[in-house]
Design an enzyme around this catalytic site. Structure first.
Site, PDB file in Angstrom:
ATOM      1  N   GLY A  77      34.424  22.135  65.487  1.00 17.32           N
ATOM      2  CA  GLY A  77      34.292  22.363  67.058  1.00 17.32           C
ATOM      3  C   GLY A  77      34.588  21.231  67.862  1.00 17.32           C
ATOM      4  O   GLY A  77      33.901  20.785  68.896  1.00 17.32           O
TER       5      GLY A  77
ATOM      6  N   ASP B  14      39.056  23.409  65.972  1.00 20.05           N
ATOM      7  CA  ASP B  14      38.530  24.237  66.768  1.00 20.05           C
ATOM      8  C   ASP B  14      39.264  25.574  67.257  1.00 20.05           C
ATOM      9  O   ASP B  14      40.438  25.584  66.496  1.00 20.05           O
ATOM     10  CB  ASP B  14      38.401  23.387  68.067  1.00 20.05           C
ATOM     11  CG  ASP B  14      37.102  24.050  69.062  1.00 20.05           C
ATOM     12  OD1 ASP B  14      37.052  25.166  69.030  1.00 20.05           O
ATOM     13  OD2 ASP B  14      36.354  22.963  69.602  1.00 20.05           O
TER      14      ASP B  14
ATOM     15  N   ASP C 290      38.880  29.467  62.858  1.00 19.84           N
ATOM     16  CA  ASP C 290      37.507  30.142  62.904  1.00 19.84           C
ATOM     17  C   ASP C 290      36.545  29.484  62.091  1.00 19.84           C
ATOM     18  O   ASP C 290      36.775  29.788  60.804  1.00 19.84           O
ATOM     19  CB  ASP C 290      37.606  31.652  63.029  1.00 19.84           C
ATOM     20  CG  ASP C 290      36.426  32.246  63.471  1.00 19.84           C
ATOM     21  OD1 ASP C 290      35.246  31.615  63.254  1.00 19.84           O
ATOM     22  OD2 ASP C 290      36.132  33.206  63.904  1.00 19.84           O
ATOM     23  N   MET C 291      35.582  28.671  62.520  1.00 18.64           N
ATOM     24  CA  MET C 291      34.842  27.966  61.441  1.00 18.64           C
ATOM     25  C   MET C 291      34.006  29.122  60.827  1.00 18.64           C
ATOM     26  O   MET C 291      33.479  28.703  59.544  1.00 18.64           O
ATOM     27  CB  MET C 291      33.877  27.127  62.177  1.00 18.64           C
ATOM     28  CG  MET C 291      32.777  27.888  63.220  1.00 18.64           C
ATOM     29  SD  MET C 291      31.884  26.581  64.054  1.00 18.64           S
ATOM     30  CE  MET C 291      30.950  27.766  65.391  1.00 18.64           C
TER      31      MET C 291
ATOM     32  N   LYS D 270      28.919  18.382  66.287  1.00 14.24           N
ATOM     33  CA  LYS D 270      28.290  17.769  67.396  1.00 14.24           C
ATOM     34  C   LYS D 270      28.248  18.960  68.392  1.00 14.24           C
ATOM     35  O   LYS D 270      29.105  19.583  68.943  1.00 14.24           O
ATOM     36  CB  LYS D 270      28.834  16.468  68.058  1.00 14.24           C
ATOM     37  CG  LYS D 270      27.855  15.993  69.049  1.00 14.24           C
ATOM     38  CD  LYS D 270      28.755  14.890  70.020  1.00 14.24           C
ATOM     39  CE  LYS D 270      29.492  15.779  70.983  1.00 14.24           C
ATOM     40  NZ  LYS D 270      28.604  16.400  71.961  1.00 14.24           N
TER      41      LYS D 270
ATOM     42  N   HIS E   2      23.864  24.513  67.599  1.00 17.44           N
ATOM     43  CA  HIS E   2      22.518  24.942  68.685  1.00 17.44           C
ATOM     44  C   HIS E   2      23.115  26.143  69.206  1.00 17.44           C
ATOM     45  O   HIS E   2      22.392  26.868  69.979  1.00 17.44           O
ATOM     46  CB  HIS E   2      22.232  23.898  69.413  1.00 17.44           C
ATOM     47  CG  HIS E   2      23.137  23.241  70.679  1.00 17.44           C
ATOM     48  ND1 HIS E   2      22.720  22.593  71.416  1.00 17.44           N
ATOM     49  CD2 HIS E   2      24.518  23.777  70.668  1.00 17.44           C
ATOM     50  CE1 HIS E   2      23.875  22.421  72.216  1.00 17.44           C
ATOM     51  NE2 HIS E   2      24.831  23.005  71.986  1.00 17.44           N
TER      52      HIS E   2
END
Length: 386
Positions: free
Chosen positions: A214, A238, A258-259, A272, A276
């Site tokens: 990301g 990303d 795609d993670m 980072k 969240h």
């Protein structure tokens, strides 16, 4: 009536001092939007940039002249008066006189402050893009749906405001907004990564290859590779449409993907403000992919996120870490505000307590982790597979 009011206060355990303070504080909420709107105005006009480029404090007429002939000095004065009252700019009284020391005239000049420097459109301290993103129409509209989110009525606020599109699909379909998000994230990255480099760069010891999951436009990796020359290869990972716009930089490779499917292999993974955005189930899936990408014996996952109610044993920290803790503690309300942002802008995202971070890391298969404070909104969480 007066006695009834007093009895009412006593019933709720409220002092008269608290009641008087409430009469003042309520206006912060009535007109709370005004500060953000006027700061947006200052950024759009480039006021901080103009004063900075001038090299010295400027009078109202000088500032008005720099803005152009269509600027209305009286209106500009009202804006500057408001901003100066908030400490965003500083008013300085200057005097001119004749050779005999007699004062001929006085004028108000406006100078920079630590806050106004952060409203510049360029510079290491600039947070202008972040402010413009948060006050943009796409990001403001979902806030009107917060109560519906609490009552589980309809789609999440962002999707309800944008015809079912989540924040990522909306950004992909709107390149200008996508660019604004990347510039905003780069603002925070400059602050947070600088704090990491100053406060705990040792977490990168032994890391020769690092993948930033990301990583957006690559700002974090550029800073880390420069500060930690032993990191010989950085992978900025990303979504394809994001990395396609990232600038090339020596030692960094941009990879789209795609993670949730795969994370490129490296000695360590850096995340980072990614986790969240997601609920626990999605977080665990992402973290499992990160664990698969690193060596079992010496690999690590370095997470940079806010930790709600962060309680560190200050007696065991050195002076530098104590300073980091003190600033982190002062910024604790930002973490709570971020949690509301996650509620408005994502489907399942949230800020987490240290216990909640421990849960998702354990469920993802990490055997241990450490928590480090930095001089930023976030803390650093380093997770180890063994």
């Amino acid at each position: 009536m007066g006695e009834l009011k007093k009895d009412h206060l006593i019933t709720w355990g409220v002092s008269e001092e608290e009641e008087e303070r409430a009469k003042v504080d309520i206006w912060k909420y009535i007109f709370g939007f005004v500060e953000l709107a006027v700061v947006k105005c200052a950024i759009e006009l480039g006021l901080a940039d103009i004063i900075e480029n001038h090299g010295r404090p400027m009078t109202l007429l000088e500032l008005s002249s720099a803005l152009g002939s269509s600027c209305v000095p009286q209106t500009l004065h009202r804006v500057m008066r408001f901003l100066a009252s908030r400490g965003i700019f500083k008013e300085i009284i200057t005097t001119t006189g004749d050779g005999d020391g007699d004062v001929q005239s006085t004028a108000i000049c406006y100078s920079q402050t630590p806050l106004s420097l952060r409203l510049m459109t360029t510079g290491e301290k600039s947070m202008a893009a972040f402010i413009l993103m948060e006050i943009s129409q796409p990001m403001l509209a979902p806030w009107h749906g917060l109560s519906a989110r609490v009552m589980a009525k309809g789609a999440p606020p962002f999707e309800a405001a944008h015809d079912g599109e989540d924040v990522w699909s909306y950004a992909e379909a709107n390149p200008a907004h996508c660019l604004l998000i990347e510039e905003a994230m780069a603002c925070d990255t400059r602050v947070a990564v600088s704090a990491i480099i100053d406060g705990c760069s040792d977490v990168f010891d032994g890391v020769s290859t690092l993948v930033d999951v990301g990583g957006g436009n690559g700002t974090a990796l550029r800073m880390l590779v420069k500060a930690c020359p032993w990191i010989r290869k950085g992978i900025n990972f990303d979504l394809p449409h994001v990395v396609s716009a990232a600038e090339e930089f020596e030692g960094i490779k941009h990879v789209g993907g795609d993670m949730f499917d795969l994370v490129p292999k490296a000695d360590a993974v850096f995340l980072k403000w990614v986790l969240h955005d997601w609920g626990d189930e999605e977080c665990i899936r992402i973290l499992k992919k990160c664990r698969e990408a690193i060596p079992k014996d010496k690999g690590k996952v370095i997470i940079v996120e806010a930790v709600i109610g962060n309680k560190l044993d200050r007696q065991k920290e050195d002076d530098n870490k104590k300073n980091n803790y003190n600033l982190s503690n002062k910024l604790k309300d930002v973490g709570l505000a971020l949690d509301m942002v996650m509620m408005a802008h994502t489907r399942t995202g949230k800020e987490r307590t240290s216990e909640e971070w421990a849960f998702v890391l354990r469920e993802a298969g990490f055997c241990r982790h450490i928590l480090r404070p930095i001089a930023a909104v976030q803390s650093v969480i380093v997770a180890f597979p063994t």
